[in-house]
Design an enzyme around this catalytic site. Sequence first.
Site, PDB file in Angstrom:
ATOM      1  N   HIS A 313      -9.203 -14.330   2.618  1.00 10.56           N
ATOM      2  CA  HIS A 313      -9.835 -14.171   1.303  1.00 10.56           C
ATOM      3  C   HIS A 313     -11.022 -13.232   1.471  1.00 10.56           C
ATOM      4  CE1 HIS A 313     -11.749 -15.135  -2.525  1.00 10.56           C
ATOM      5  NE2 HIS A 313     -10.572 -15.606  -2.875  1.00 10.56           N
ATOM      6  N   ASP A 371      -3.570 -20.051  -3.008  1.00 12.42           N
ATOM      7  CA  ASP A 371      -2.183 -19.671  -3.306  1.00 12.42           C
ATOM      8  C   ASP A 371      -1.186 -20.303  -2.359  1.00 12.42           C
ATOM      9  OD1 ASP A 371      -3.785 -16.740  -4.017  1.00 12.42           O
ATOM     10  OD2 ASP A 371      -2.603 -17.809  -5.500  1.00 12.42           O
TER      11      ASP A 371
HETATM   12  C1  SDX Z   1      -6.576 -14.460  -4.594  1.00 11.64           C
HETATM   13  O1  SDX Z   1     -10.951 -12.439  -5.082  1.00 11.64           O
HETATM   14  C2  SDX Z   1     -10.574 -13.577  -5.496  1.00 11.64           C
HETATM   15  O2  SDX Z   1     -11.370 -14.457  -5.818  1.00 11.64           O
HETATM   16  C3  SDX Z   1      -9.074 -13.747  -5.566  1.00 11.64           C
HETATM   17  C4  SDX Z   1      -8.581 -15.144  -5.853  1.00 11.64           C
HETATM   18  C5  SDX Z   1      -8.951 -15.593  -7.242  1.00 11.64           C
HETATM   19  O3  SDX Z   1      -8.997 -16.806  -7.469  1.00 11.64           O
HETATM   20  O4  SDX Z   1      -9.080 -14.713  -8.118  1.00 11.64           O
HETATM   21  O5  SDX Z   1      -9.126 -16.070  -4.917  1.00 11.64           O
HETATM   22  C6  SDX Z   1      -7.063 -15.211  -5.766  1.00 11.64           C
HETATM   23  O6  SDX Z   1      -6.262 -13.316  -4.742  1.00 11.64           O
HETATM   24  C7  SDX Z   1      -6.561 -15.137  -3.245  1.00 11.64           C
HETATM   25  C8  SDX Z   1      -6.129 -14.157  -2.101  1.00 11.64           C
HETATM   26  C9  SDX Z   1      -4.608 -14.116  -2.120  1.00 11.64           C
HETATM   27  N1  SDX Z   1      -4.098 -13.013  -1.260  1.00 11.64           N
HETATM   28  C10 SDX Z   1      -3.352 -13.329  -0.186  1.00 11.64           C
HETATM   29  O7  SDX Z   1      -3.153 -14.471   0.221  1.00 11.64           O
HETATM   30  C11 SDX Z   1      -2.697 -12.114   0.459  1.00 11.64           C
HETATM   31  C12 SDX Z   1      -2.936 -12.184   1.980  1.00 11.64           C
HETATM   32  N2  SDX Z   1      -4.366 -11.982   2.175  1.00 11.64           N
HETATM   33  C13 SDX Z   1      -4.836 -10.659   2.372  1.00 11.64           C
HETATM   34  O8  SDX Z   1      -4.093  -9.577   2.059  1.00 11.64           O
HETATM   35  C14 SDX Z   1      -6.330 -10.508   2.519  1.00 11.64           C
HETATM   36  O9  SDX Z   1      -6.772 -11.579   3.231  1.00 11.64           O
HETATM   37  C15 SDX Z   1      -7.140 -10.366   1.248  1.00 11.64           C
HETATM   38  C16 SDX Z   1      -6.662  -9.209   0.417  1.00 11.64           C
HETATM   39  C17 SDX Z   1      -7.080 -11.600   0.435  1.00 11.64           C
HETATM   40  C18 SDX Z   1      -8.599 -10.114   1.653  1.00 11.64           C
HETATM   41  O10 SDX Z   1      -8.623  -8.903   2.280  1.00 11.64           O
HETATM   42  P1  SDX Z   1     -10.006  -8.284   2.837  1.00 11.64           P
HETATM   43  O11 SDX Z   1     -11.156  -9.200   2.665  1.00 11.64           O
HETATM   44  O12 SDX Z   1     -10.120  -6.911   2.290  1.00 11.64           O
HETATM   45  O13 SDX Z   1      -9.741  -8.338   4.357  1.00 11.64           O
HETATM   46  P2  SDX Z   1      -9.043  -7.184   5.126  1.00 11.64           P
HETATM   47  O14 SDX Z   1      -7.781  -6.831   4.394  1.00 11.64           O
HETATM   48  O15 SDX Z   1     -10.049  -6.121   5.398  1.00 11.64           O
HETATM   49  O16 SDX Z   1      -8.624  -7.907   6.502  1.00 11.64           O
HETATM   50  C19 SDX Z   1      -9.595  -8.150   7.541  1.00 11.64           C
HETATM   51  C20 SDX Z   1      -8.738  -8.318   8.785  1.00 11.64           C
HETATM   52  C21 SDX Z   1      -7.768  -7.168   9.014  1.00 11.64           C
HETATM   53  O17 SDX Z   1      -7.450  -7.146  10.409  1.00 11.64           O
HETATM   54  P3  SDX Z   1      -8.308  -6.099  11.361  1.00 11.64           P
HETATM   55  O18 SDX Z   1      -8.147  -4.736  10.728  1.00 11.64           O
HETATM   56  O19 SDX Z   1      -9.730  -6.609  11.362  1.00 11.64           O
HETATM   57  O20 SDX Z   1      -7.630  -6.223  12.713  1.00 11.64           O
HETATM   58  O21 SDX Z   1      -7.898  -9.477   8.637  1.00 11.64           O
HETATM   59  C22 SDX Z   1      -6.538  -9.080   8.614  1.00 11.64           C
HETATM   60  C23 SDX Z   1      -6.509  -7.608   8.308  1.00 11.64           C
HETATM   61  O22 SDX Z   1      -5.359  -6.993   8.844  1.00 11.64           O
HETATM   62  N3  SDX Z   1      -5.919  -9.859   7.556  1.00 11.64           N
HETATM   63  C24 SDX Z   1      -4.762 -10.496   7.684  1.00 11.64           C
HETATM   64  C25 SDX Z   1      -4.582 -11.195   6.484  1.00 11.64           C
HETATM   65  N4  SDX Z   1      -5.626 -10.952   5.658  1.00 11.64           N
HETATM   66  C26 SDX Z   1      -6.453 -10.117   6.316  1.00 11.64           C
HETATM   67  N5  SDX Z   1      -3.874 -10.532   8.712  1.00 11.64           N
HETATM   68  C27 SDX Z   1      -2.778 -11.309   8.512  1.00 11.64           C
HETATM   69  N6  SDX Z   1      -2.547 -12.032   7.392  1.00 11.64           N
HETATM   70  C28 SDX Z   1      -3.417 -11.987   6.360  1.00 11.64           C
HETATM   71  N7  SDX Z   1      -3.190 -12.683   5.250  1.00 11.64           N
END
Ligand code: SDX
Length: 437
Positions: A313, A371
């Site tokens: 998140h 989720d």
């Molecule tokens: C919702 O914003 C809100 O409040 C949203 C929400 C709401 O109520 O409105 O809470 C609802 O959208 C919840 C989030 C649902 N999304 C997911 O579950 C999709 C999977 N999660 C991600 O794609 C990700 O975690 C985000 C988009 C939610 C957050 O992304 P960030 O904060 O931009 O983090 P990032 O993408 O920069 O990742 C940081 C690191 C990266 O690795 P490195 O480059 O440091 O090696 O963490 C990794 C990413 O590759 N990473 C994941 C991951 N999420 C981040 N790796 C594997 N699985 C994941 N789910």
Amino acid sequence: MANEQASVSLHFSDGTPDAELPIYRGTCGPDVIDISQLYKKTGKFTFDPGFVATASCRSNITYIDGQAGKLLYRGYPIEQLADRCNYLEVCYLLLYGELPNEREKRDFEYLVTHHTMVNDQLQYFLHEFRRDAHPMAIILGLVGAMSAFYPKSCNVLDPAQRNMAAVQMIAKMPTLVAMAYKHSVSDPVIYPRNELTYSENFLHMMFATPCERYPVNPVLARAIDRIFILHADHEQNASTSTVRLCASSGTSPFAAIAAGISCLWGPRHGGANEAALRMLMDILDRGGEAHIGEFISKVKDHSSGIRLMGFGHRVYKSYDPRAKIMRETCHDVLEELGLKNDPLFKVALKLEEIALSDEYFVSRNLYPNVDFYSGIVQKAIGIPVSLFTAVFAMARMVGWFAQMNEMIEDPAQRIGRPRQLYTGAAEREVLPIEERQ
Ligand code: SDX
């Protein structure tokens, strides 16, 4: 109201004159530096792709402490609201700032109940969609069309019209989502029934047929009501920021909501519950728990492009408090339906166990988010996976309107218009076509 707490002095190494900027402190959470005068004072913009460190507004609605895993709606902890209120009480709180008393609750429930029907001509619009259209595409069309059917609620600058639009959308979204579902299974649309509660009505419209009533199981009705409460608002997330930016142009509230629905559809946002369920089902198809190791290896390999959907998140860098409540609700529903040994749930628990112990996930604060479990609950109830994000949009409707109202009523707000760091070509001459390479 945030008060000026201190100031920051900016010194530039490129000869730009020093600048002093005020710092404001809110009720809780990080202080903010007011940069609204930065460009006038220094000729410079700030740069913050994805708005990771940017506060777009003052707000009194929702507070999230990502480190502590805390979520408050108008100051009330989400755990207490989920335990002691129903969704319409929470709607009243988010819209008007206080929990309703007995009379206010009764009047609000009566008002919403008597707006649950939609203009019957919307059915003609619905029937023109392909049967296999994604429900979010249908909902996007139907909500966008609301401006055409309810023109007396379209002036976003008129508080009375904005309030009516909010009541209409909160009341009608369950009807529209159930209509989209019935269309997809070629069943006749089922009308709402005024003697049912908000959540009972949604399940009734989803699963009753003209030939057979659907006796609503109170455990399932409570579970779906809790899903609505947990998804009702969440500060300045992507879809809420979209609604604020869209409404700042003065467009119809229905049009601004349609923009929010478009944004929520994305798999990194509201589409994650559908993506999380499809991920679990794919693991199951490939051998269930025996396949988890191979799947986790792919997630860790960035080149695979595979993410653990339902984990991570932008704000919560500890357990999403909504996920904790959703996990309990998941247990209640599977218990009630005799699905405790549901293979999907067992895979989910195994993934959670790995994510909470494996260094890759722990070091990146990738905890289960709301989720992850909401999809399992909805699937157990019988809601198709493709409808999950539409259910999320139904729940978030009230948050979008509360935030839209706050934006319109904020004297500091005007049309949103971010700037950029331009890295394109410097000015150049257009050559006659015969001279171009
Ligand atoms: C919702 O914003 C809100 O409040 C949203 C929400 C709401 O109520 O409105 O809470 C609802 O959208 C919840 C989030 C649902 N999304 C997911 O579950 C999709 C999977 N999660 C991600 O794609 C990700 O975690 C985000 C988009 C939610 C957050 O992304 P960030 O904060 O931009 O983090 P990032 O993408 O920069 O990742 C940081 C690191 C990266 O690795 P490195 O480059 O440091 O090696 O963490 C990794 C990413 O590759 N990473 C994941 C991951 N999420 C981040 N790796 C594997 N699985 C994941 N789910």
